[in-house]
Write a protein that holds these residues in place. Structure first.
Motif, PDB file in Angstrom:
ATOM      1  N   SER A 183       0.861  -1.188   0.000  1.00  0.00           N
ATOM      2  CA  SER A 183       0.000   0.000   0.000  1.00  0.00           C
ATOM      3  C   SER A 183       0.894   1.233   0.000  1.00  0.00           C
ATOM      4  O   SER A 183       2.123   1.127  -0.112  1.00  0.00           O
ATOM      5  N   ASP A 184       0.267   2.401   0.157  1.00  0.00           N
ATOM      6  CA  ASP A 184       1.044   3.642   0.147  1.00  0.00           C
ATOM      7  C   ASP A 184       2.070   3.693   1.267  1.00  0.00           C
ATOM      8  O   ASP A 184       3.075   4.408   1.169  1.00  0.00           O
ATOM      9  N   ARG A 220      -7.125  -6.484  -1.141  1.00  0.00           N
ATOM     10  CA  ARG A 220      -7.398  -5.174  -1.742  1.00  0.00           C
ATOM     11  C   ARG A 220      -8.838  -5.098  -2.249  1.00  0.00           C
ATOM     12  O   ARG A 220      -9.507  -4.068  -2.142  1.00  0.00           O
ATOM     13  N   ALA A 223      -6.671   2.614   1.158  1.00  0.00           N
ATOM     14  CA  ALA A 223      -5.290   2.550   0.671  1.00  0.00           C
ATOM     15  C   ALA A 223      -4.448   1.594   1.501  1.00  0.00           C
ATOM     16  O   ALA A 223      -3.503   0.992   1.006  1.00  0.00           O
ATOM     17  N   ARG A 224      -4.806   1.448   2.763  1.00  0.00           N
ATOM     18  CA  ARG A 224      -4.026   0.602   3.674  1.00  0.00           C
ATOM     19  C   ARG A 224      -4.765  -0.718   3.905  1.00  0.00           C
ATOM     20  O   ARG A 224      -5.957  -0.738   4.185  1.00  0.00           O
TER      21      ARG A 224
END
Length: 395
Positions: free
Chosen positions: A200-201, A237, A243-244
């Motif tokens: 993720s980010d 996902r 995003a996490r």
């Protein structure tokens, strides 16, 4: 006694001698053809192809020598026995040089000797033909084997290329973190595998796996490992659009454990897996029966991280646990397959394991220095697959 139906050709310009020899051989069970001169003999040989030719060397103008040459050149498998006058050994030597298999000396008073010579020449001819057949079968078998080996080499080359394409780029940097690996297979294909990727980010994941055994069957499992981890991340996902995502190493090991057992491949894996949280500056890792343990280098010193767990793919009731540590601003972490232990000095496993952190510290936490200290040569055949993954952060 010879099998009935074996055809012989007697060539002699003396009618009495020729008929006497032919009659004796026919009583022995042979089919006997006759010719009174070289031209007739060659014609009969060409059309009938007898198994053996009994030829007088002196058929007018010494044409017997030329006839022997023509017969042996036409069919080297045909036995030729020459008959020569007593005392003329030069004729015998020349006939043998031209391809005759045996010789007899006139006069042929004892026809039992003649029969023995015929049997001996036919036996040698059969052995020669059988040996030729065996050689031809061996040559065919060798050609087939070479074709199979070529197919195997082609398959291995394709598998090797697939495995290389599955490996991540090295070195690879993401944010403040750098990953670098080296994989040296003991065979053309490796049962070791490493991977690292962004989850993720703010999350980076990595793992090192060592599949039991060597070669293509173990390499095939590494393909499954890549698929399983990618599939698990995709499903998480898909379930969470944020995003996490919760990508826990223990969940990955548990998922792979169940999948390998259900596949019934007869293979198991030792694994080290981890997730770096860039926001929290923590490392969450899980161990699946793997040795040596990860080695952390920071502040000029190196030590093993702690943890334990069962090998992956062996026990249905295996449970895997997450260990969490805070990451220093500057560090290097080394993950190694057990093949590295064979490269370390020491007579016991304890001594070898104690040497690895020392070597990592001496290399200042760098992959190149660690490989040099281990004495690894990518061009040298190793007794076991060897893989090393070094990741780190320099604030």
């Amino acid at each position: 006694m010879q099998l009935p139906g074996t055809t012989l050709l007697v060539i002699d310009d003396d009618d009495h001698v020729r008929q006497r020899i032919s009659a004796h051989l026919e009583r022995g069970g042979y089919d006997v053809l006759q010719a009174r001169d070289a031209s007739e003999g060659l014609a009969v040989f060409t059309t009938q192809r007898p198994a053996l030719v009994l030829c007088d060397l002196h058929l007018g103008n010494s044409r017997g020598f030329e006839l022997v040459r023509q017969i042996t050149e036409s069919d080297p498998d045909t036995s030729v026995i020459v008959v020569s006058a007593d005392g003329v050994m030069a004729d015998v030597v020349e006939a043998l040089r031209l391809g005759a298999s045996d010789y007899l000396i006139k006069p042929l008073d004892d026809l039992v000797v003649l029969e023995h010579a015929v049997r001996r020449s036919l036996d040698r001819s059969r052995l020669r033909i059988e040996n030729q057949r065996i050689r031809e079968r061996l040559e065919r078998a060798n050609r087939e084997l070479e074709n199979h080996l070529k197919e195997l080499r082609d398959d291995q080359a394709a598998g090797h290329q697939v495995q290389l394409n599955m490996l991540p780029a090295t070195p690879w940097s993401s944010g403040e973190y750098r990953f670098e690996h080296r994989l040296i297979p003991s065979l053309y294909l490796s049962g070791d595998f490493v991977d690292y990727f962004r989850v993720s980010d703010s999350q980076l994941a990595f793992y090192l796996a060592d599949v039991s055994g060597h070669g293509s069957s173990s390499a095939f499992v590494t393909v499954l490992l890549k698929f399983m981890t990618t599939r698990l991340m995709y499903e998480q996902r898909k379930a969470d659009n944020a995003a996490r995502i919760e990508f826990k190493p223990s969940d990955v090991l548990g998922h792979i454990n169940r999948s390998l057992i259900s596949c019934k491949l007869g293979k198991h894996v030792t694994m080290l897996g981890g997730v770096i949280d860039e926001q929290k500056k923590t490392l969450t890792y899980s161990i699946g029966g793997h040795l040596p343990l990860p080695v952390m280098f920071t502040g000029g010193e190196a030590h093993y991280l702690q943890g334990k767990g069962r090998p992956v793919g062996l026990f249905e009731d295996a449970e895997y646990h997450n260990e969490v540590i805070e990451l220093p601003d500057q560090f290097s972490l080394a993950l190694c397959s057990d093949g590295v232990l064979d490269c370390l000095s020491g007579t016991t496993l304890k001594e070898k394991e104690a040497r690895l952190p020392q070597l990592f510290a001496e290399s200042n936490g760098e992959l190149r220095g660690l490989l040099a200290g281990l004495g690894l040569d990518p061009n040298k055949t190793m007794p076991d697959d060897i893989s090393v993954l070094v990741l780190g952060r320099n604030a």
